[in-house]
Design an enzyme around this catalytic site. Structure first.
Site, short mmCIF file in Angstrom:
data_model
loop_
_atom_site.label_atom_id
_atom_site.label_comp_id
_atom_site.label_asym_id
_atom_site.label_seq_id
_atom_site.Cartn_x
_atom_site.Cartn_y
_atom_site.Cartn_z
N GLY B 75 -12.69 -13.76 -22.18
CA GLY B 75 -13.67 -14.82 -21.91
C GLY B 75 -13.08 -16.21 -21.83
O GLY B 75 -13.74 -17.19 -22.19
N LEU B 76 -11.83 -16.28 -21.34
CA LEU B 76 -11.20 -17.60 -21.08
C LEU B 76 -11.17 -18.50 -22.32
O LEU B 76 -11.40 -19.70 -22.23
CB LEU B 76 -11.90 -18.33 -19.92
CG LEU B 76 -11.83 -17.66 -18.56
CD1 LEU B 76 -12.68 -18.43 -17.54
CD2 LEU B 76 -10.38 -17.58 -18.05
N CYS B 133 -12.04 -14.39 -12.50
CA CYS B 133 -12.18 -13.84 -13.85
C CYS B 133 -13.48 -13.05 -13.96
O CYS B 133 -14.56 -13.61 -13.75
CB CYS B 133 -12.17 -14.94 -14.90
SG CYS B 133 -12.41 -14.29 -16.56
N LYS B 168 -5.74 -16.63 -6.88
CA LYS B 168 -5.83 -15.27 -7.43
C LYS B 168 -7.12 -14.60 -6.98
O LYS B 168 -8.22 -15.08 -7.31
CB LYS B 168 -5.73 -15.28 -8.94
CG LYS B 168 -5.58 -13.89 -9.55
CD LYS B 168 -4.98 -13.94 -10.93
CE LYS B 168 -4.72 -12.56 -11.51
NZ LYS B 168 -4.03 -12.61 -12.80
N GLY B 220 -3.73 -2.16 -16.00
CA GLY B 220 -2.82 -1.07 -16.33
C GLY B 220 -2.64 -0.11 -15.17
O GLY B 220 -3.22 -0.30 -14.09
N THR B 269 -0.11 -6.05 -18.22
CA THR B 269 -0.35 -5.08 -19.29
C THR B 269 0.92 -4.38 -19.77
O THR B 269 1.03 -4.03 -20.95
CB THR B 269 -1.38 -4.05 -18.79
OG1 THR B 269 -2.55 -4.76 -18.34
CG2 THR B 269 -1.80 -3.10 -19.89
#
Lengths: 269, 319
Positions: B75-76, B133, B168, B220, B269
């Site tokens: 959550g940033l 996000c 991104k 992942g 990850t």
């Protein structure tokens, strides 16, 4: 260069199944043993490389040997339980801020289940310098009260409790702590969250300061991902110095980095 | 032998000796990993995203282990740009690698405001724009899920900095190529492909989602094929470099991304498995290229359809 945390390539020296599903793994790890403080942990890098590393408390650290004590409870601990003497493993650590033993003379250590893994080192250090150490040790049954003798031989007085009444007090270990007439000057605890919360309440009633070693799921274990936070009083010495956020006067501190050991009165949980 | 192979990459104005970036949110500010990884052997650290105001982040639990990956919903959490500039940024000068700032926001104005202030600092080599996000409510991904909004925010940010701008992108879209193309048109210097996939895990004993935020972002190895395809599609839509990311754990995984069209990769990850993985990937990439007589990593970027002369070439299905 001063020795500090790093990735240690270690070799398994010994493996003991203390009880069904409770494994003690000893390693040849002189560098790790030399820099470990009571209450610190390692991230065990999975031998198969296919999973995230596993956070485990450092149980023993003496001379050339360090050990990990864990309960087999999932794929990662199962993989570690399959290691045999001679096998290699990489451990990242030691990590986190452990117990602050201060100059306490009379210490009660509360351990529940696998929480015992975090408290041998502080018990030994305290006993070595002449402090009175009482171990309040609870588990589901007598078989899972593992390695009691080691604590007794380190000089600890033992008070035990089991959920099924098969050994010691039939009930919670924190009930025994609450009944003590002989007030310690410091409490250290590690175990399941309900036990830690109960310990914090008992400590507050006794008017004794308590340090709690929290268990949480980690991803990185080194403070890089912020996945393991706990609400902490913003004025706490362990809180990262963050600006006030929202209306609450607390911050989210990382269990792996600022902890895993926190003063009970500074937790806002 | 390995040292002769050129692994350097250029991303906008950013020149990196190695093609490996540490993915935002997975590597702190780099300092946290310094005792366990050789930062002089990575390309750059992408910092955790910073927002205009301080953020407490999501309630716990924030992590759930899943098959071949994990869900996260942090959550940033961050101290906000004021605090960040005053207390954090100066420390980044000490890193032995490039430091890329990451900016998140909930409005075009805030993206531009935070970027302008952060990019003005010499310690920050480039800016990654986190418009994807998945863990901050419906607003988080709004920008990356809509080509027009992507264009709008990238144009606004482009106007306030000349530093390299990496945008991104989200995989949670129907047509990533259209969004990639719009980001390029709006002035992006590079694209980071991909952020996490939205996901949920439910505790069947408690009858409730395992994450405090209910939903999270999946990362992942589980998402690697999704990421490789996203890079492949985005690379065909743009001519700016792509930083490929999603489940990279070793050099073989990284090669898939380079062949799909990525100029560089990011590792997230996998650092939670073993902090030595980024350095190992660089060594193995050098060895792979050297063994094939290639001088430069650039020789393989986007060559997934070129074919490499092996004696066992697949003939394809008849007809």
């Amino acid at each position: 260069m001063l020795p500090g945390p790093s990735v240690h390539d270690v070799v398994v020296l010994d493996r003991t199944e203390l009880a069904r599903g409770v494994i003690l793994l000893g390693f040849y790890a002189p560098e790790l043993a030399a820099v470990t403080s009571p209450g610190q942990f390692v991230m065990a890098i999975p031998p198969g490389g296919e999973r995230a590393a596993t956070a485990l408390a450092i149980y023993e650290a003496q001379g050339e040997r360090a050990s990990l004590l864990f309960f087999v409870c999932g794929a990662r601990t199962r993989e570690l339980a399959e290691l045999r003497p001679g096998d290699k493993l990489s451990l990242t650590g030691p990590l986190g801020n452990g117990f602050t033993l201060e100059s306490a003379r009379d210490v009660a250590i509360v351990a529940g289940g696998v929480g015992i893994a975090s408290v041998l080192l502080p018990a030994q250090r305290l006993a070595e310098r002449g402090a009175r150490v009482r171990l309040f040790y609870g588990a589901r049954n007598s078989e899972l009260l593992v390695d009691r003798d080691r604590f007794a031989s380190a000089g600890c007085e033992l008070c035990c409790a089991t959920d099924d009444g098969s050994f010691g007090h039939h009930g919670f270990i924190t009930e025994l702590l609450a009944q003590t007439d002989d007030k310690p000057d410091l409490i250290l605890a590690c175990g399941p969250s309900p036990m830690l919360r109960a310990t914090a309440l008992v400590a507050a009633e006794l008017g004794v300061r308590a340090q709690l070693a929290l268990e949480e799921t980690f991803a990185c274990g080194v403070g890089g991902c912020w996945g393991c936070v706990v609400p902490l009083d913003r004025a706490s010495v362990q809180a990262p110095k963050f600006p006030k956020t929202g209306s609450g006067d607390y911050v989210h501190a990382r269990v792996c980095k600022e902890g895993p050991v926190f003063w009970a009165h500074e937790l806002r949980w | 032998m390995v040292s002769k192979v050129d692994l350097s990459v250029r991303i906008g104005k950013l020149e990196l000796p190695y093609p490996t970036l540490m993915a935002s949110g997975c590597y702190g500010s780099g300092e946290e990993f310094e005792a366990f990884a050789d930062l002089s052997k990575i390309g750059a650290v992408v910092l955790k995203s910073v927002t205009r105001e301080p953020r407490l982040g999501n309630p716990m639990p924030r992590l759930v282990s899943t098959p071949a990956g994990m869900l996260n919903a942090i959550g940033l959490q961050n101290p906000g740009i004021d605090w960040y500039l005053e207390h954090e940024v100066a420390k980044f000068a000490k890193r032995p690698c490039a430091v890329v700032g990451s900016v998140a926001a909930f409005s075009v104005d805030d993206y531009a405001y935070v970027t302008e202030r952060l990019a003005a600092r010499a310690e920050i080599a480039a800016i990654e724009l986190n418009i994807s996000c998945p863990n901050v409510g419906s607003e988080g991904e709004t920008f990356a899920c809509d080509p027009d909004l992507t264009g709008k925010v990238v144009r606004a940010v482009r106007a306030v900095t000349d530093k390299t701008l990496i945008v991104k992108l989200s995989p949670n879209v129907t047509d990533i190529a259209a969004i990639a193309a719009e980001a390029e048109r709006a002035g992006a210097d590079a694209l980071a492909v991909i952020n996490t996939l939205r996901g949920m895990s439910i505790d069947v004993h408690a009858w409730k989602p395992r994450l405090g935020n209910l939903t999270g972002g999946l990362s992942g190895p589980a998402i690697r094929p999704v990421a490789v395809l996203a890079v492949y599609e985005a690379a065909r839509a743009v001519s700016i470099p792509i930083v490929g990311q999603g489940g990279i754990e070793n050099a073989t995984d990284a090669l898939e991304f380079f062949l799909a069209g990525a100029s560089a990769i990011a590792i997230g990850t996998a650092n939670f498995t073993d902090p030595r993985i980024p350095e190992r990937i660089v060594d193995e990439l050098g060895a792979y290229l050297a063994a094939r007589g290639l001088q430069s990593l650039r020789d393989i970027v986007g060559k997934a359809n070129a074919g490499f002369g092996t004696p066992f070439q697949y003939e394809g299905d008849a007809g």
